[in-house]
Design a protein around this motif. Structure first.
Motif, PDB file in Angstrom:
ATOM      1  N   LEU A 107     -38.766   6.857 -51.731  1.00  0.00           N
ATOM      2  CA  LEU A 107     -37.839   5.708 -51.972  1.00  0.00           C
ATOM      3  C   LEU A 107     -38.333   4.287 -51.460  1.00  0.00           C
ATOM      4  O   LEU A 107     -38.070   3.372 -52.299  1.00  0.00           O
ATOM      5  CB  LEU A 107     -36.558   6.136 -51.068  1.00  0.00           C
ATOM      6  CG  LEU A 107     -35.525   7.141 -51.532  1.00  0.00           C
ATOM      7  CD1 LEU A 107     -34.358   7.260 -50.556  1.00  0.00           C
ATOM      8  CD2 LEU A 107     -35.009   6.943 -52.929  1.00  0.00           C
ATOM      9  N   LEU A 108     -38.997   4.489 -50.477  1.00  0.00           N
ATOM     10  CA  LEU A 108     -39.503   3.028 -50.102  1.00  0.00           C
ATOM     11  C   LEU A 108     -40.989   2.527 -51.152  1.00  0.00           C
ATOM     12  O   LEU A 108     -40.883   1.272 -51.424  1.00  0.00           O
ATOM     13  CB  LEU A 108     -40.320   3.143 -48.606  1.00  0.00           C
ATOM     14  CG  LEU A 108     -41.020   2.124 -48.044  1.00  0.00           C
ATOM     15  CD1 LEU A 108     -40.141   0.856 -47.837  1.00  0.00           C
ATOM     16  CD2 LEU A 108     -41.989   2.290 -46.843  1.00  0.00           C
ATOM     17  N   ALA A 109     -41.449   3.275 -51.764  1.00  0.00           N
ATOM     18  CA  ALA A 109     -42.467   2.989 -52.808  1.00  0.00           C
ATOM     19  C   ALA A 109     -41.944   2.883 -53.992  1.00  0.00           C
ATOM     20  O   ALA A 109     -42.441   2.042 -55.063  1.00  0.00           O
ATOM     21  CB  ALA A 109     -43.346   4.338 -53.048  1.00  0.00           C
ATOM     22  N   VAL A 183     -44.846  -3.491 -49.818  1.00  0.00           N
ATOM     23  CA  VAL A 183     -44.359  -4.585 -49.704  1.00  0.00           C
ATOM     24  C   VAL A 183     -45.269  -5.779 -49.180  1.00  0.00           C
ATOM     25  O   VAL A 183     -45.246  -6.823 -49.829  1.00  0.00           O
ATOM     26  CB  VAL A 183     -43.184  -4.433 -48.295  1.00  0.00           C
ATOM     27  CG1 VAL A 183     -42.644  -5.805 -47.913  1.00  0.00           C
ATOM     28  CG2 VAL A 183     -42.186  -3.548 -48.722  1.00  0.00           C
ATOM     29  N   LEU A 184     -46.033  -5.509 -48.313  1.00  0.00           N
ATOM     30  CA  LEU A 184     -47.141  -6.682 -47.821  1.00  0.00           C
ATOM     31  C   LEU A 184     -47.964  -6.820 -48.951  1.00  0.00           C
ATOM     32  O   LEU A 184     -48.274  -7.996 -49.223  1.00  0.00           O
ATOM     33  CB  LEU A 184     -47.584  -6.232 -46.562  1.00  0.00           C
ATOM     34  CG  LEU A 184     -46.818  -6.222 -45.360  1.00  0.00           C
ATOM     35  CD1 LEU A 184     -47.376  -6.129 -44.085  1.00  0.00           C
ATOM     36  CD2 LEU A 184     -45.773  -7.350 -45.193  1.00  0.00           C
ATOM     37  N   LEU A 185     -48.580  -5.971 -49.419  1.00  0.00           N
ATOM     38  CA  LEU A 185     -49.800  -6.263 -50.309  1.00  0.00           C
ATOM     39  C   LEU A 185     -49.251  -6.224 -51.881  1.00  0.00           C
ATOM     40  O   LEU A 185     -49.792  -6.692 -52.902  1.00  0.00           O
ATOM     41  CB  LEU A 185     -50.823  -4.877 -50.468  1.00  0.00           C
ATOM     42  CG  LEU A 185     -51.365  -4.768 -49.156  1.00  0.00           C
ATOM     43  CD1 LEU A 185     -52.514  -3.623 -49.516  1.00  0.00           C
ATOM     44  CD2 LEU A 185     -52.379  -6.026 -48.766  1.00  0.00           C
ATOM     45  N   ASN A 186     -47.893  -5.888 -52.038  1.00  0.00           N
ATOM     46  CA  ASN A 186     -47.027  -6.107 -53.401  1.00  0.00           C
ATOM     47  C   ASN A 186     -47.771  -5.201 -54.437  1.00  0.00           C
ATOM     48  O   ASN A 186     -47.988  -5.509 -55.432  1.00  0.00           O
ATOM     49  CB  ASN A 186     -47.164  -7.638 -53.667  1.00  0.00           C
ATOM     50  CG  ASN A 186     -46.074  -7.570 -54.711  1.00  0.00           C
ATOM     51  OD1 ASN A 186     -44.806  -6.907 -55.018  1.00  0.00           O
ATOM     52  ND2 ASN A 186     -46.217  -8.642 -55.769  1.00  0.00           N
ATOM     53  N   PHE A 187     -48.271  -3.945 -54.086  1.00  0.00           N
ATOM     54  CA  PHE A 187     -48.897  -3.174 -54.788  1.00  0.00           C
ATOM     55  C   PHE A 187     -48.179  -2.139 -55.368  1.00  0.00           C
ATOM     56  O   PHE A 187     -47.261  -1.347 -54.642  1.00  0.00           O
ATOM     57  CB  PHE A 187     -50.163  -2.414 -54.178  1.00  0.00           C
ATOM     58  CG  PHE A 187     -50.996  -1.575 -54.899  1.00  0.00           C
ATOM     59  CD1 PHE A 187     -52.022  -2.079 -55.633  1.00  0.00           C
ATOM     60  CD2 PHE A 187     -50.780  -0.106 -55.019  1.00  0.00           C
ATOM     61  CE1 PHE A 187     -52.710  -1.448 -56.492  1.00  0.00           C
ATOM     62  CE2 PHE A 187     -51.774   0.431 -55.932  1.00  0.00           C
ATOM     63  CZ  PHE A 187     -52.610  -0.031 -56.685  1.00  0.00           C
ATOM     64  N   ASP A 188     -47.982  -1.975 -56.615  1.00  0.00           N
ATOM     65  CA  ASP A 188     -47.115  -1.151 -57.311  1.00  0.00           C
ATOM     66  C   ASP A 188     -47.486   0.242 -57.463  1.00  0.00           C
ATOM     67  O   ASP A 188     -48.327   0.729 -58.254  1.00  0.00           O
ATOM     68  CB  ASP A 188     -46.852  -1.379 -59.014  1.00  0.00           C
ATOM     69  CG  ASP A 188     -45.604  -0.785 -59.679  1.00  0.00           C
ATOM     70  OD1 ASP A 188     -45.280   0.266 -59.108  1.00  0.00           O
ATOM     71  OD2 ASP A 188     -44.904  -1.487 -60.297  1.00  0.00           O
ATOM     72  N   ILE A 189     -47.152   0.963 -56.210  1.00  0.00           N
ATOM     73  CA  ILE A 189     -47.639   2.404 -56.244  1.00  0.00           C
ATOM     74  C   ILE A 189     -47.533   3.457 -57.183  1.00  0.00           C
ATOM     75  O   ILE A 189     -48.143   4.242 -57.738  1.00  0.00           O
ATOM     76  CB  ILE A 189     -47.114   2.914 -54.853  1.00  0.00           C
ATOM     77  CG1 ILE A 189     -47.618   2.277 -53.748  1.00  0.00           C
ATOM     78  CG2 ILE A 189     -47.604   4.502 -54.882  1.00  0.00           C
ATOM     79  CD1 ILE A 189     -46.904   2.384 -52.358  1.00  0.00           C
ATOM     80  N   ASN A 190     -46.089   3.120 -57.906  1.00  0.00           N
ATOM     81  CA  ASN A 190     -45.478   3.993 -58.816  1.00  0.00           C
ATOM     82  C   ASN A 190     -46.392   3.729 -60.139  1.00  0.00           C
ATOM     83  O   ASN A 190     -46.930   4.586 -61.006  1.00  0.00           O
ATOM     84  CB  ASN A 190     -44.046   3.771 -59.352  1.00  0.00           C
ATOM     85  CG  ASN A 190     -43.506   4.882 -60.061  1.00  0.00           C
ATOM     86  OD1 ASN A 190     -43.535   5.980 -59.700  1.00  0.00           O
ATOM     87  ND2 ASN A 190     -43.177   4.431 -61.255  1.00  0.00           N
ATOM     88  N   ALA A 191     -46.758   2.496 -60.856  1.00  0.00           N
ATOM     89  CA  ALA A 191     -47.350   2.242 -61.669  1.00  0.00           C
ATOM     90  C   ALA A 191     -49.044   2.783 -61.792  1.00  0.00           C
ATOM     91  O   ALA A 191     -49.546   3.251 -62.548  1.00  0.00           O
ATOM     92  CB  ALA A 191     -47.538   0.727 -62.097  1.00  0.00           C
ATOM     93  N   PHE A 192     -49.410   2.609 -60.377  1.00  0.00           N
ATOM     94  CA  PHE A 192     -50.878   2.962 -60.177  1.00  0.00           C
ATOM     95  C   PHE A 192     -51.204   4.545 -60.313  1.00  0.00           C
ATOM     96  O   PHE A 192     -51.961   4.905 -60.997  1.00  0.00           O
ATOM     97  CB  PHE A 192     -51.474   2.620 -58.752  1.00  0.00           C
ATOM     98  CG  PHE A 192     -52.559   3.153 -58.580  1.00  0.00           C
ATOM     99  CD1 PHE A 192     -53.728   2.590 -58.887  1.00  0.00           C
ATOM    100  CD2 PHE A 192     -52.740   4.206 -57.237  1.00  0.00           C
ATOM    101  CE1 PHE A 192     -55.058   3.322 -58.768  1.00  0.00           C
ATOM    102  CE2 PHE A 192     -54.152   4.712 -57.091  1.00  0.00           C
ATOM    103  CZ  PHE A 192     -55.190   4.150 -57.601  1.00  0.00           C
TER     104      PHE A 192
END
Length: 420
Positions: A107-109, A183-192
């Motif tokens: 959920l966090l991701a 959050v901090l890096l603003n990296f879209d884990i789901n898209a990656f």
């Protein structure tokens, strides 16, 4: 060729199929089945292909379709729970704790730019991140538990409380890690993760990819190994993602995007089971051989529900060079023809998830949302399977008849000699 497959190819595929992570993915994905099939039932009722049905339902159709959004729209989070639970059991970890931590991590991701939950990613869009985050989270927990880096409470504390505190350190580490990345890096884990697995997704969405898959499954079965189970850890998430997206498009009355969604292979290539062996069973029912006729009669009830172990091991097809040929090429022929018919929109594409044991013809009707051309094609696939298997069956039948005649003469000779 057979020795190469048996000695080189099959051991590699078996190791892949027995991998703990892939087994957990396969078993975890099956947790979604009760929900997606239940959602499909509501969707069927809301869209029955009966003239005037939509007018009869009126605004109630939207209410009837509401469970679809909750079932298909939650397969990502359901898969995360199921995969982490199964992987934790294999590692002998507390499965409930692992599932709960994984759910929070998942959920966090899925937070968006405003740090609110993107509910669209809880379904098919988040399926791949659910798989990978489940694996990562359980391995983080395993790392800390195996090294005894946990908070220990004094003796006398209730076991449930002690267990919850034991998961505190790995839970905090997993949550901080995903928080830092998302959050901090603003990296879209789901898209990656979706991008990372896109080559495999694209491959199984094509005709060549499906033909390779069917060939590998068939070869494994011919060696006595459950080919579908061995490879389903890789393929199931992709086909599930496809059918969820098809269902959503069908619900919104949009063009259906995927051909090889869940149901494409099972319904149109597995008539009577893997290898489309219903054609062989039908051929055996008219056999002159007592053995084959009895095997056909015993196999028919299970074949109707797509279970064909009696045929594979009773005929047998396993390590049978003659029958390996139609067992492999029949589903490949059906795959090519079905793909072409769906590609040109001559028959409907899979839009609903159904139980894999549903009989042919009925399965084609429900999986395509009541598409009559698909039903007609399902009848044709049965006919095609009979014609492909028949010449190979006749060769096997000829040998079996010669064997039965020889045995009959041997049994008759003592009787004749005693009469003389």
């Amino acid at each position: 060729m057979i020795k190469f497959i048996e000695n080189k190819l099959v051991p590699i595929l078996i190791k892949i199929g027995e991998n703990k992570i892939l087994v957990a993915v396969r078993n975890g994905i099956t947790l979604t089945l009760p929900f997606t099939i239940s959602g499909s039932l509501f969707l069927i009722l809301a869209n029955l292909p009966i003239p005037g049905w939509s007018d009869f339902l009126g605004p109630f159709a939207d209410k009837l379709s509401a469970p679809v959004a909750v079932t298909f729209g939650a397969i990502g989070i359901i898969s995360a729970i199921g995969i982490s639970y199964n992987l934790a059991k294999q590692y002998k970890l507390d499965a409930i704790t692992c599932s709960a931590i994984t759910m929070v991590v998942f959920l966090l991701a899925q937070l968006d730019q405003e740090y609110t939950l993107n509910v669209d990613n809880l379904g098919a869009a988040g399926l791949f991140s659910a798989i990978i985050l489940s694996i990562i989270t359980v391995h983080i927990i395993k790392f800390f538990i195996s090294r005894n880096i946990v908070i220990k409470l004094p003796e006398g504390v209730p076991p449930a409380v002690a267990q919850s505190f034991a998961g505190l350190v790995p839970a905090a580490v997993a949550i901080v890690l995903i928080w830092f990345i998302r959050v901090l890096l603003n990296f879209d884990i789901n898209a990656f993760f979706t991008w990372l697995l896109s080559p495999l997704v694209m491959g199984l969405g094509t005709l060549p990819g499906m033909l390779i898959l069917i060939f590998l499954i068939s070869i494994l079965w011919c060696c006595g190994i459950h080919g579908d189970n061995v490879l389903s850890g890789i393929t199931s998430p992709i086909f599930l993602k496809y059918i969820a997206e098809n269902t959503q498009a069908y619900l919104n009355h949009q063009p259906i995007p995927h051909i090889t969604a869940d149901g494409f292979y099972i319904v149109f290539m597995c008539l009577g089971g893997t290898g489309a062996t219903l054609g062989l069973v039908i051929s055996m029912l008219r056999s002159k051989s007592k053995l084959y006729k009895s095997v056909g009669e015993l196999s028919l009830p299970s074949a109707i529900f797509c279970i064909n172990e009696p045929v594979i091991f009773g005929f047998p097809i396993v390590f049978n060079p003659i029958m390996m040929i139609p067992f492999t090429i029949t589903p490949m022929i059906l795959c090519t023809l079905t793909y072409a018919l769906m590609y040109f929109n001559i028959i409907g594409r899979p839009v609903l998830q159904i139980p894999w044991t549903m009989p042919p013809i009925f399965a084609a009707y429900f999986v395509t949302g009541g598409n009559i051309p698909a039903v007609i094609w399902s009848v044709c696939t049965i006919v095609i399977s009979v014609f492909v298997f028949l010449p190979f069956f006749k060769m096997a039948e000829k040998k079996q008849l010669e064997k039965e005649e020889a045995e009959s003469r041997e049994n008759l000779e003592p009787v004749l000699n005693s009469e003389i």
